[in-house]
Design a protein around this motif. Structure first.
Motif, short mmCIF file in Angstrom:
data_model
loop_
_atom_site.label_atom_id
_atom_site.label_comp_id
_atom_site.label_asym_id
_atom_site.label_seq_id
_atom_site.Cartn_x
_atom_site.Cartn_y
_atom_site.Cartn_z
N MET A 141 5.02 -9.50 50.76
CA MET A 141 6.50 -9.65 51.23
C MET A 141 7.23 -10.65 50.69
O MET A 141 8.14 -10.61 50.23
CB MET A 141 6.57 -9.34 52.74
CG MET A 141 6.21 -8.02 53.19
SD MET A 141 6.81 -6.58 52.36
CE MET A 141 8.53 -6.42 52.88
N SER A 142 6.42 -11.94 51.00
CA SER A 142 7.06 -13.13 50.34
C SER A 142 7.24 -13.31 49.13
O SER A 142 8.09 -13.85 48.47
CB SER A 142 6.34 -14.23 50.81
OG SER A 142 6.27 -14.27 52.31
N TYR B 49 11.96 -4.51 55.04
CA TYR B 49 12.07 -6.15 54.44
C TYR B 49 11.51 -6.76 55.93
O TYR B 49 10.97 -6.48 56.84
CB TYR B 49 13.62 -6.32 54.60
CG TYR B 49 14.57 -6.15 55.90
CD1 TYR B 49 15.05 -4.86 56.24
CD2 TYR B 49 14.85 -7.04 56.74
CE1 TYR B 49 15.88 -4.71 57.19
CE2 TYR B 49 15.69 -7.02 57.55
CZ TYR B 49 16.10 -5.77 58.19
OH TYR B 49 16.80 -5.64 59.30
N SER B 50 11.29 -8.12 55.44
CA SER B 50 10.45 -9.13 56.36
C SER B 50 11.42 -10.46 56.60
O SER B 50 11.41 -11.22 55.87
CB SER B 50 9.33 -9.55 55.39
OG SER B 50 8.44 -10.37 56.10
N LEU C 23 1.79 -10.71 54.33
CA LEU C 23 2.69 -11.73 54.22
C LEU C 23 3.08 -12.43 52.98
O LEU C 23 4.30 -12.47 52.59
CB LEU C 23 2.25 -12.87 55.39
CG LEU C 23 1.99 -12.59 56.80
CD1 LEU C 23 1.56 -13.68 57.59
CD2 LEU C 23 3.12 -11.94 57.45
N TRP D 289 7.87 -9.45 62.38
CA TRP D 289 7.94 -9.94 60.89
C TRP D 289 8.36 -8.98 59.80
O TRP D 289 8.54 -9.36 58.73
CB TRP D 289 6.54 -10.41 60.55
CG TRP D 289 5.33 -9.44 60.51
CD1 TRP D 289 5.01 -8.61 61.51
CD2 TRP D 289 5.12 -8.85 59.33
NE1 TRP D 289 4.15 -7.71 60.90
CE2 TRP D 289 4.25 -7.58 59.48
CE3 TRP D 289 5.26 -8.91 57.99
CZ2 TRP D 289 3.62 -6.78 58.84
CZ3 TRP D 289 4.69 -7.99 57.05
CH2 TRP D 289 4.02 -7.05 57.42
N ILE D 290 8.46 -7.65 60.16
CA ILE D 290 8.62 -6.63 59.42
C ILE D 290 9.82 -5.77 60.13
O ILE D 290 9.81 -5.51 61.32
CB ILE D 290 7.64 -5.97 58.79
CG1 ILE D 290 7.71 -5.07 57.64
CG2 ILE D 290 6.82 -5.13 59.88
CD1 ILE D 290 6.58 -4.57 56.74
N TYR E 53 10.01 -12.68 58.37
CA TYR E 53 9.04 -13.70 57.97
C TYR E 53 9.51 -14.21 56.53
O TYR E 53 9.27 -15.52 56.21
CB TYR E 53 7.51 -13.23 57.60
CG TYR E 53 6.62 -13.93 57.57
CD1 TYR E 53 5.68 -14.91 58.42
CD2 TYR E 53 5.91 -14.42 56.01
CE1 TYR E 53 4.65 -15.78 57.90
CE2 TYR E 53 5.11 -15.23 55.74
CZ TYR E 53 4.40 -16.08 56.80
OH TYR E 53 3.37 -16.93 56.48
#
Ligand code: HEM
Length: 457
Positions: free
Chosen positions: A43-44, A359-360, A40, A334-335, A362
């Motif tokens: 990806m963020s 891509y996410s 998380l 989330w993905i 989230y």
């Protein structure tokens, strides 16, 4: 035609950039270790490196768009299809012939078959079942006893999907089996996606055997459902009848395998995503009692004290904002991944034919560029005046384009009803041993949420 056989498109402008690589890759696993360890944050954090960045997952180079504009562009652009590591691992679960993994004309035909069951005007027919299941869930819980939210959320999700869409007399034993099988299968698939080491997963090791057993049980369960319906000779007006009567491109009945894969492709995403969201809704009601109280007050004012009904859903605006806010911060999906079918471009970057995209939602839904106080739980940000300022595609928990979840209305109705029924009856407290840290797999769930329901007076 295979992805490999697509010739590079000479019309793509040569001046397109190569996107930068994200930092933090290691030999062999590349960024895979970060995707396993802390996906998380990983990806963020990608947006710091650019609007599109490159990742190495094992031997593969993967492209990651990081802005709402570009993730929306991926979802809407036919150059990107359903394929890539997530879908290759999903095919082991949902088969190759179900709507969630098919592409092109087969996908369009299958969407036409399932769509009527999810249309806005079809949803009220499910109202009585959704109502019954929401209240039954609240009634099952005994004040003071600990509720294991994982199994309870799965139970209600499976029951609603199966009773509404397959008109199945879905017994708890089946819901329980499905819950256990899906948990194992989804966990295994996630591993196969982030570390695509094919032969390793064919070794007779205990985790692989567990994965295979869970998968076999899942398929057995679906065979049971289809066989029961055929044996009954009945043809109620439901999704299962639509699937059993569907015709292929030549007007011939679709094969057994496709019927099977279609049921799997609808039941599995339907249960896993709704269950994950119900868990996060319960977590939010416990973590934010002031918002839970507002939901309760709204339900009382709308219903005047009678049990909340499907017809009330439209009037439950605050409850609805809360559901949306939970889906923003804790999106079950989330993905997402896609694959480029031809040389193409994204945000001025060159994307070669065959490239995988990841891509996410989230990360997108927590981007401070799109949301003030983006990490804060604030249901009122969805009031019409404030929601206007949310950029396009910055809130897309059901995705968009031709793969958009068919079940957005169906899901929102049941989630709002369940939240209303539960918040009206109880306050919730986490008990010792509860763990609400996000656990990442194909979906995002709390690691192990245990709650004590305290009746409201
Ligand atoms: C597809 C989210 C509930 C059936 C999707 C996609 C998302 C999503 C994001 C698109 C995947 C992509 O673009 O690659 C959700 C969420 C749900 C939910 C957040 C609830 C909170 C359901 C339910 C069902 C369902 C209840 C069925 C009973 C499907 C199917 C697809 C899909 C069949 C594949 C559509 C296609 O590829 O054409 N869902 N979903 N979903 N969902 Fe849902």
């Amino acid at each position: 035609m295979t992805v490999e056989s697509v010739k590079p498109d000479a019309t793509v402008a040569p001046e397109l950039r190569e996107p930068p690589f994200a930092g933090g890759r290691v030999p062999v696993l590349g960024h895979g270790w970060r995707m396993v360890r802390d996906p998380l944050s990983f990806m963020s954090g990608l947006r710091r490196h650019g609007d599109v960045v490159r990742l190495r997952l094992g031997p593969k180079t993967v492209y990651a768009p990081t802005t709402p504009e570009l993730t929306g562009a991926v979802a809407l652009n036919p150059d990107f299809i359903i394929a890539g590591p997530l879908w290759e691992s999903l095919e082991g679960l949902v088969g190759k012939e179900g709507v969630a993994t098919a592409n092109g004309p087969q996908h369009r035909r299958q969407r036409r078959v399932i769509q009527p069951a999810f249309r806005l005007d079809a949803i009220p027919a499910y109202g009585p079942i959704m109502e019954e299941e929401a209240h039954a869930l609240a009634e099952r819980w005994r004040p003071g006893e600990t509720v294991d939210c994982t199994s309870e959320a799965f139970r209600v999700a499976v029951r609603v999907a199966a009773r509404c869409l397959l008109r199945g007399d879905f017994m708890d034993e089946r819901a329980e089996r499905l819950c256990v099988a899906l948990a194992t299968v989804f966990r295994g698939m996630y591993r196969r996606m982030v570390i695509p080491a094919g032969p390793l997963y064919r070794l007779p090791l205990p985790p692989n055997r567990k994965f295979n057993r869970a998968l076999a049980d899942l398929h057995l369960l679906v065979d049971e459902i289809v066989a029961e319906r055929r044996a009954s000779g009945q043809k109620p007006d439901d999704l299962l009848t639509a699937l059993l009567e569907a015709k292929d491109e030549n007007g011939e009945p679709i094969g057994e395998q496709e019927v099977h894969d279609q049921v799997v492709a609808i039941l599995t995403p339907g249960s896993e995503t709704v269950a994950a969201t119900v868990m996060w809704l319960l977590q939010a009601l416990a973590a934010h009692p002031e918002h839970a109280d507002k939901v309760c007050a709204e339900v009382e004012s709308v219903t005047g004290g009678r049990p909340v009904a499907f017809e009330d859903v439209r009037a439950l605006t605050y409850t609805n904002y809360l559901v949306i806010e939970v889906m923003r911060l804790r999106p079950a999906v989330w993905i997402l991944t896609r694959r480029a079918v031809r040389d193409t471009e994204l945000g001025g970057c060159r994307i070669p034919a065959g490239a995988d995209i990841v891509y996410s939602p989230y990360a997108i839904q927590r981007d401070p560029k799109s949301y003030d106080d983006s990490q804060e739980f604030d249901p009122l940000r969805w009031s019409p005046e404030r929601a206007k300022s949310v950029p396009k595609h910055a809130m897309s928990p059901f995705s968009t384009g031709n793969r958009k979840c068919p079940s957005d209305h169906f899901s929102m109705a049941q989630l709002t009803l369940i939240t209303a029924a539960l918040a009206r009856k109880y306050r919730f407290e986490q008990v010792s041993g509860s763990d609400d840290t996000p656990r990442v797999g194909i979906t995002l769930k709390p690691a192990g949420l245990l709650l004590k329901p305290v009746p409201r007076t």
